[in-house]
Design a protein around this motif. Structure first.
Motif, PDB file in Angstrom:
ATOM      1  N   MET A  16      -2.041  82.667  52.288  1.00  0.00           N
ATOM      2  CA  MET A  16      -1.421  81.491  51.690  1.00  0.00           C
ATOM      3  C   MET A  16      -2.496  80.465  51.340  1.00  0.00           C
ATOM      4  SD  MET A  16       1.421  79.008  53.438  1.00  0.00           S
ATOM      5  CE  MET A  16       2.518  80.381  53.676  1.00  0.00           C
ATOM      6  N   CYS A  18      -3.471  76.377  50.246  1.00  0.00           N
ATOM      7  CA  CYS A  18      -3.030  75.077  50.752  1.00  0.00           C
ATOM      8  C   CYS A  18      -1.902  74.470  49.913  1.00  0.00           C
ATOM      9  CB  CYS A  18      -4.217  74.124  50.846  1.00  0.00           C
ATOM     10  SG  CYS A  18      -5.422  74.646  52.093  1.00  0.00           S
ATOM     11  N   ASP A  20       0.499  76.080  48.386  1.00  0.00           N
ATOM     12  CA  ASP A  20       1.721  76.754  48.818  1.00  0.00           C
ATOM     13  C   ASP A  20       2.132  76.294  50.215  1.00  0.00           C
ATOM     14  OD1 ASP A  20       1.948  78.166  46.437  1.00  0.00           O
ATOM     15  OD2 ASP A  20       0.812  79.877  47.203  1.00  0.00           O
ATOM     16  N   ALA A  21       1.160  76.081  51.092  1.00  0.00           N
ATOM     17  CA  ALA A  21       1.464  75.600  52.439  1.00  0.00           C
ATOM     18  C   ALA A  21       2.113  74.222  52.380  1.00  0.00           C
ATOM     19  CB  ALA A  21       0.192  75.555  53.287  1.00  0.00           C
ATOM     20  N   HIS A  22       1.625  73.355  51.513  1.00  0.00           N
ATOM     21  CA  HIS A  22       2.220  72.020  51.381  1.00  0.00           C
ATOM     22  C   HIS A  22       3.664  72.118  50.904  1.00  0.00           C
ATOM     23  CE1 HIS A  22      -1.674  69.426  51.276  1.00  0.00           C
ATOM     24  NE2 HIS A  22      -1.716  70.360  52.201  1.00  0.00           N
ATOM     25  N   GLU A  37       8.949  82.801  56.257  1.00  0.00           N
ATOM     26  CA  GLU A  37       8.131  81.714  55.720  1.00  0.00           C
ATOM     27  C   GLU A  37       7.545  80.869  56.848  1.00  0.00           C
ATOM     28  OE1 GLU A  37      11.321  82.171  54.754  1.00  0.00           O
ATOM     29  OE2 GLU A  37      11.305  82.515  52.597  1.00  0.00           O
ATOM     30  N   GLN A  40       4.557  82.693  58.193  1.00  0.00           N
ATOM     31  CA  GLN A  40       3.429  82.585  57.269  1.00  0.00           C
ATOM     32  C   GLN A  40       2.813  81.200  57.321  1.00  0.00           C
ATOM     33  OE1 GLN A  40       5.450  83.667  53.675  1.00  0.00           O
ATOM     34  NE2 GLN A  40       4.788  85.793  53.779  1.00  0.00           N
ATOM     35  N   LEU A  41       3.659  80.183  57.352  1.00  0.00           N
ATOM     36  CA  LEU A  41       3.158  78.816  57.426  1.00  0.00           C
ATOM     37  C   LEU A  41       2.411  78.592  58.734  1.00  0.00           C
ATOM     38  CD1 LEU A  41       2.918  75.967  56.308  1.00  0.00           C
ATOM     39  CD2 LEU A  41       5.193  75.479  57.278  1.00  0.00           C
ATOM     40  N   HIS A  44      -0.988  80.064  58.613  1.00  0.00           N
ATOM     41  CA  HIS A  44      -1.893  79.250  57.790  1.00  0.00           C
ATOM     42  C   HIS A  44      -2.335  78.002  58.552  1.00  0.00           C
ATOM     43  CE1 HIS A  44      -3.708  77.585  54.154  1.00  0.00           C
ATOM     44  NE2 HIS A  44      -3.184  76.429  54.529  1.00  0.00           N
ATOM     45  N   LEU A  45      -1.375  77.339  59.208  1.00  0.00           N
ATOM     46  CA  LEU A  45      -1.693  76.098  59.929  1.00  0.00           C
ATOM     47  C   LEU A  45      -2.658  76.339  61.084  1.00  0.00           C
ATOM     48  CD1 LEU A  45       1.819  74.398  59.992  1.00  0.00           C
ATOM     49  CD2 LEU A  45      -0.109  73.881  58.478  1.00  0.00           C
ATOM     50  N   CYS A  51      -4.277  71.284  56.466  1.00  0.00           N
ATOM     51  CA  CYS A  51      -2.830  71.453  56.281  1.00  0.00           C
ATOM     52  C   CYS A  51      -2.064  71.088  57.549  1.00  0.00           C
ATOM     53  CB  CYS A  51      -2.499  72.880  55.836  1.00  0.00           C
ATOM     54  SG  CYS A  51      -2.912  73.181  54.105  1.00  0.00           S
ATOM     55  N   ARG A  55       0.853  68.373  57.715  1.00  0.00           N
ATOM     56  CA  ARG A  55       2.156  68.604  58.329  1.00  0.00           C
ATOM     57  C   ARG A  55       2.479  67.504  59.329  1.00  0.00           C
ATOM     58  NH1 ARG A  55       3.505  69.414  62.904  1.00  0.00           N
ATOM     59  NH2 ARG A  55       1.415  69.984  63.531  1.00  0.00           N
TER      60      ARG A  55
END
Length: 70
Positions: A16, A18, A20-22, A37, A40-41, A44-45, A51, A55
């Protein structure tokens, strides 16, 4: 919805980015993402301090807005 579009863009071997993460952070705060999701998030975090800080800031902002609206 944009979340479904994001979901279709990812599979297990993709990383992912950044932006898309946002988008997913925003969807998460609105209660609009599912377990896949969310995983996946979360992955990434774990590897992206920027990111994760985004968050945290968005979560704080959402709380402030809710308190002021009440």
């Amino acid at each position: 919805s944009c979340v479904r579009e994001l979901k279709s863009q990812f599979c297990d071997h993709q990383i992912m980015n950044c932006d898309d993460a946002h988008d997913l952070i925003s969807a998460q705060l609105d209660g609009e993402i599912g377990p896949a999701e969310m995983q996946q998030l979360g992955e990434h975090l774990e590897g992206c301090a920027a990111c994760d800080a985004h968050r945290a800031a968005m979560t704080r902002l959402q709380r402030v807005v809710r308190v002021r609206a009440a």
